[in-house]
Design a protein around this motif. Structure first.
Motif, PDB file in Angstrom:
ATOM      1  N   PHE A 294       0.782  -1.116  -0.126  1.00 23.01           N
ATOM      2  CA  PHE A 294       0.156   0.049  -0.077  1.00 23.01           C
ATOM      3  C   PHE A 294       0.869   1.376   0.114  1.00 23.01           C
ATOM      4  O   PHE A 294       0.611   2.217  -0.614  1.00 23.01           O
ATOM      5  N   ASP A 295       2.035   1.353   0.904  1.00 17.07           N
ATOM      6  CA  ASP A 295       2.945   2.364   0.897  1.00 17.07           C
ATOM      7  C   ASP A 295       3.512   2.751  -0.563  1.00 17.07           C
ATOM      8  O   ASP A 295       3.342   3.713  -1.092  1.00 17.07           O
ATOM      9  N   LYS A 296       3.701   1.483  -1.242  1.00 16.94           N
ATOM     10  CA  LYS A 296       4.309   1.655  -2.746  1.00 16.94           C
ATOM     11  C   LYS A 296       3.369   2.200  -3.772  1.00 16.94           C
ATOM     12  O   LYS A 296       3.710   3.248  -4.614  1.00 16.94           O
ATOM     13  N   LEU A 297       2.166   1.697  -3.525  1.00 17.86           N
ATOM     14  CA  LEU A 297       0.901   2.473  -4.422  1.00 17.86           C
ATOM     15  C   LEU A 297       0.836   3.736  -4.137  1.00 17.86           C
ATOM     16  O   LEU A 297       0.786   4.527  -4.958  1.00 17.86           O
ATOM     17  N   LYS A 298       0.651   4.309  -3.101  1.00 17.43           N
ATOM     18  CA  LYS A 298       0.573   5.478  -2.511  1.00 17.43           C
ATOM     19  C   LYS A 298       1.734   6.352  -3.184  1.00 17.43           C
ATOM     20  O   LYS A 298       1.333   7.583  -3.817  1.00 17.43           O
ATOM     21  N   GLN A 299       2.786   5.998  -3.212  1.00 19.47           N
ATOM     22  CA  GLN A 299       4.103   6.588  -3.647  1.00 19.47           C
ATOM     23  C   GLN A 299       4.083   6.689  -5.305  1.00 19.47           C
ATOM     24  O   GLN A 299       4.387   7.773  -5.591  1.00 19.47           O
ATOM     25  N   LEU A 300       3.569   5.503  -5.703  1.00 17.68           N
ATOM     26  CA  LEU A 300       3.434   5.542  -7.117  1.00 17.68           C
ATOM     27  C   LEU A 300       2.335   6.643  -7.668  1.00 17.68           C
ATOM     28  O   LEU A 300       2.685   7.320  -8.603  1.00 17.68           O
ATOM     29  N   GLY A 301       1.251   6.713  -6.926  1.00 16.93           N
ATOM     30  CA  GLY A 301       0.240   7.710  -7.008  1.00 16.93           C
ATOM     31  C   GLY A 301       0.745   9.064  -6.917  1.00 16.93           C
ATOM     32  O   GLY A 301       0.296  10.049  -7.715  1.00 16.93           O
TER      33      GLY A 301
ATOM     34  N   ARG B 160       3.244  10.043 -10.065  1.00 17.48           N
ATOM     35  CA  ARG B 160       2.588  10.049 -11.232  1.00 17.48           C
ATOM     36  C   ARG B 160       1.402  11.041 -11.226  1.00 17.48           C
ATOM     37  O   ARG B 160       0.629  11.287 -12.182  1.00 17.48           O
ATOM     38  N   MET B 161       0.964  11.513 -10.160  1.00 20.35           N
ATOM     39  CA  MET B 161       0.022  12.645  -9.877  1.00 20.35           C
ATOM     40  C   MET B 161      -1.282  12.039 -10.213  1.00 20.35           C
ATOM     41  O   MET B 161      -2.197  12.606 -10.929  1.00 20.35           O
ATOM     42  N   ALA B 162      -1.331  10.465  -9.721  1.00 19.71           N
ATOM     43  CA  ALA B 162      -2.594   9.930 -10.012  1.00 19.71           C
ATOM     44  C   ALA B 162      -3.308   9.589  -8.948  1.00 19.71           C
ATOM     45  O   ALA B 162      -2.772   9.353  -7.742  1.00 19.71           O
ATOM     46  N   THR B 163      -4.686   9.284  -8.830  1.00 13.46           N
ATOM     47  CA  THR B 163      -5.327   8.783  -7.553  1.00 13.46           C
ATOM     48  C   THR B 163      -5.255   7.260  -7.614  1.00 13.46           C
ATOM     49  O   THR B 163      -4.810   6.587  -8.434  1.00 13.46           O
TER      50      THR B 163
END
Length: 76
Positions: free
Chosen positions: A12-19, A22-25
């Motif tokens: 989840f932390d990696k997904l939040k950082q990726l978001g 990429r400036m994506a939700t």
């Protein structure tokens, strides 16, 4: 439709950082991931994809101008 999905903290932390990167939700990341998964398994995502897949199954080729130009450019 809403569904609850569980992730371990690290994922989840990696997904939040990726978001953030990429400036994506999170929703946009999830939609992209599920679209890729459906495509991988040959499942049409929308009506346009379903019609295209159906036409190919009937032996009709895609004659769009974009595809023709791409083929010509590769031949050069």
């Amino acid at each position: 439709m809403r569904k609850l999905i569980a992730f371990d903290e690290d994922t989840f932390d990696k997904l939040k950082q990726l978001g953030r990167d990429r400036m994506a939700t999170f929703q946009e990341l999830a939609e992209e991931a599920f679209a890729d998964l459906l495509k991988k398994h040959g499942i049409p995502i929308d009506l346009r994809d379903a019609l295209r897949k159906s036409a190919r199954a009937d032996g009709v080729t895609d004659k769009s101008p974009m595809r023709s130009r791409t083929r010509k450019a590769r031949a050069r």
